[in-house]
Design a protein around this motif. Structure first.
Motif, mmCIF file in Angstrom:
data_model
loop_
_atom_site.group_PDB
_atom_site.id
_atom_site.type_symbol
_atom_site.label_atom_id
_atom_site.label_comp_id
_atom_site.label_asym_id
_atom_site.label_seq_id
_atom_site.Cartn_x
_atom_site.Cartn_y
_atom_site.Cartn_z
ATOM 1 N N ILE A 127 0.833 -1.201 0.000
ATOM 2 C CA ILE A 127 0.000 0.000 0.000
ATOM 3 C C ILE A 127 0.869 1.253 0.000
ATOM 4 O O ILE A 127 0.631 2.204 -0.754
ATOM 5 N N GLU A 128 1.904 1.268 0.844
ATOM 6 C CA GLU A 128 2.783 2.436 0.902
ATOM 7 C C GLU A 128 3.595 2.588 -0.380
ATOM 8 O O GLU A 128 3.859 3.706 -0.821
ATOM 9 N N ASN A 129 3.989 1.480 -0.993
ATOM 10 C CA ASN A 129 4.714 1.562 -2.257
ATOM 11 C C ASN A 129 3.853 2.191 -3.345
ATOM 12 O O ASN A 129 4.337 2.962 -4.185
ATOM 13 N N LEU A 130 2.563 1.874 -3.347
ATOM 14 C CA LEU A 130 1.655 2.456 -4.330
ATOM 15 C C LEU A 130 1.484 3.953 -4.095
ATOM 16 O O LEU A 130 1.427 4.740 -5.046
ATOM 17 N N ARG A 131 1.391 4.359 -2.842
ATOM 18 C CA ARG A 131 1.248 5.789 -2.547
ATOM 19 C C ARG A 131 2.508 6.559 -2.925
ATOM 20 O O ARG A 131 2.444 7.692 -3.408
ATOM 21 N N ALA A 132 3.654 5.931 -2.693
ATOM 22 C CA ALA A 132 4.920 6.620 -2.963
ATOM 23 C C ALA A 132 5.160 6.797 -4.462
ATOM 24 O O ALA A 132 5.726 7.804 -4.891
ATOM 25 N N LYS A 133 4.724 5.826 -5.266
ATOM 26 C CA LYS A 133 4.966 5.884 -6.706
ATOM 27 C C LYS A 133 3.756 5.281 -7.418
ATOM 28 O O LYS A 133 3.702 4.068 -7.669
ATOM 29 N N PRO A 134 2.766 6.114 -7.758
ATOM 30 C CA PRO A 134 1.521 5.593 -8.343
ATOM 31 C C PRO A 134 1.709 4.774 -9.612
ATOM 32 O O PRO A 134 0.851 3.938 -9.933
ATOM 33 N N ILE A 135 2.828 4.973 -10.325
ATOM 34 C CA ILE A 135 3.039 4.174 -11.532
ATOM 35 C C ILE A 135 3.139 2.685 -11.209
ATOM 36 O O ILE A 135 2.951 1.827 -12.087
ATOM 37 N N ARG A 136 3.384 2.360 -9.944
ATOM 38 C CA ARG A 136 3.439 0.946 -9.549
ATOM 39 C C ARG A 136 2.088 0.248 -9.673
ATOM 40 O O ARG A 136 2.026 -0.981 -9.612
ATOM 41 N N TRP A 137 1.009 1.028 -9.824
ATOM 42 C CA TRP A 137 -0.292 0.391 -10.059
ATOM 43 C C TRP A 137 -0.255 -0.500 -11.303
ATOM 44 O O TRP A 137 -1.046 -1.445 -11.413
ATOM 45 N N LEU A 138 0.657 -0.217 -12.222
ATOM 46 C CA LEU A 138 0.789 -1.062 -13.407
ATOM 47 C C LEU A 138 1.193 -2.491 -13.049
ATOM 48 O O LEU A 138 0.948 -3.430 -13.821
ATOM 49 N N GLN A 139 1.820 -2.664 -11.869
ATOM 50 C CA GLN A 139 2.256 -3.991 -11.451
ATOM 51 C C GLN A 139 1.147 -4.789 -10.753
ATOM 52 O O GLN A 139 1.272 -5.996 -10.570
ATOM 53 N N VAL A 140 0.078 -4.098 -10.339
ATOM 54 C CA VAL A 140 -0.958 -4.756 -9.535
ATOM 55 C C VAL A 140 -1.638 -5.902 -10.279
ATOM 56 O O VAL A 140 -1.761 -7.008 -9.731
#
Length: 404
Positions: free
Chosen positions: A78-91
């Protein structure tokens, strides 16, 4: 007789022993392996083997994104997603890869029971891929307190209603899981255990050597945890700023997306950031500290701590504790008995508690000794025994339904 087979699903897991990544899932799985043939399924992280044996644990790590960019599960999702929203591509890749890996392990290993850590994402994957296997679901806080959009709440409700049992970190979390529709009898408060030896009885709590007279040297404060909003570290840094010059020094153990911003806040103060630490280094840091502070807050997203394992470790190590008045923390840190409790986001109250302990070594020793005794019930051995019993109960309930 063959032992029952347990498959543990999680997303936070050390790449190797002592690498500084929270090891509570590993510690508990090792305890569960005393009764169960145990396999662990987790995402791939940098530096980790894809398949390895760790004591009695067989660990399988699955890839979920091109390796060069694959960092969603390296720390708290959750914190990784908040820190770098582009990580949503990995979800999507994480969900799909975990589902494929789960189905493969179910065919190969044929577990009798699943221990699912976190309602989201592991609970979702277990719902889709492991419906026929009885499940114990453990929620550690972020997945329950945050992610509260209506579709996600409906999904969480379905997961906890289907589980054979659900464990939570505090009484407030239990109420929230029951509000989602879980049967009250199926929800138990069983936190993660602390795997840290206590300070020897002959050593005064709160120092490695003789305690100096008040005011001779700065009081040594310690913070340990992820550098994220819900940990409230900004309030502790501000308390150090307001303290009389030379009266305090603060050692910060941990890493996270807010580290750079927090280092800027602490510029010019007697504050040192030492990053993530392995168990040996962490225990040494506890031994250096006079006071360990947990200034946790409810974050703007609604996320908050359930019951930090670091808090239990610090208590088990015999340190004087200051914690904020949040569910879970205030159930373990009893004000003026096993530590001091202050309102969250109240820098003035936090500083008063720090100064009270800094000026009173006898109080530090009393509270540290009481904390160590109180934390014995949260040792990894005691908690592991409770989880093994619950897993057997989940299996037994399935057997009873089958025979009816």
């Amino acid at each position: 007789m063959p032992r029952p087979r347990l498959l543990v699903l999680a997303s936070t897991f050390p790449a190797r022993a002592g690498d500084g990544v929270p090891a509570f899932v590993r510690d508990l799985a090792l305890q569960e392996s005393l009764d169960f043939d145990t396999r662990v399924l987790v995402p791939r992280v940098p530096g980790a083997a894809s398949d390895e044996q760790d004591g009695d644990l067989h660990i399988t790590r699955y890839p979920y994104f091109p390796k060069h960019w694959e960092d969603l599960a390296d720390g708290a999702i959750i914190e990784n997603l908040r820190a770098k929203p582009i990580r949503w591509l990995q979800v999507p890749g994480l969900f799909l890869a975990q589902l494929i890996a789960l189905r493969r392990v179910l065919r190969e290993f044929r577990p009798d029971v699943l221990h699912v850590h976190w309602i989201i994402p592991q609970g979702v994957v277990a719902l889709l891929g492991g419906r026929r296997v009885p499940q114990l679901v453990t929620t550690l806080g972020g997945d329950l307190y945050a992610l509260n959009a209506a579709p996600l709440r409906a999904l969480k409700a379905r997961i906890v209603r289907r589980a054979g049992a659900v464990t939570v970190m505090n009484a407030d979390m239990r109420d929230r899981v029951i509000a989602l529709g879980a049967a009250p009898a199926s929800v138990q408060v069983i936190p993660m255990g602390a795997d840290l030896p206590p300070v020897p009885a002959s050593e005064p709590a709160g120092a490695d050597e003789a305690v100096p007279a008040p005011g001779v040297v700065p009081a040594r404060l310690m913070f340990v945890g992820r550098l994220v909003e819900k940990k409230g570290l900004s309030y502790l840094i501000e308390a150090v700023r307001r303290a009389p010059a030379g009266s305090l020094e603060l050692e910060i153990v941990g890493d996270g997306p807010l580290r750079t911003a927090l280092e800027t806040e602490a510029s010019g103060l007697p504050v040192v950031f030492i990053g993530q630490q392995g168990r040996t280094e962490l225990f040494a840091a506890y031994r250096r500290a006079d006071v360990v502070v947990f200034p946790s807050v409810a974050s703007t997203s609604g996320d908050q701590d359930g019951l930090p394992v670091a808090l239990l470790e610090a208590m088990r190590a015999g340190r004087a504790i200051i914690a904020t008045d949040l569910p879970g923390l205030n159930e373990v840190v009893l004000d003026d008995a096993t530590g001091l409790v202050v309102p969250d986001r109240d820098t003035a109250a936090l500083l008063r508690a720090i100064q009270r302990l800094a000026d009173d070594p006898d109080l530090r020793e009393r509270l540290g000794a009481a904390a160590a005794t109180h934390a014995e019930q949260f040792s990894i051995e005691a908690i592991g025994s409770r989880y093994r019993t619950l897993l057997h109960d989940v299996l037994g309930a399935v057997g009873r339904r089958s025979s009816d």
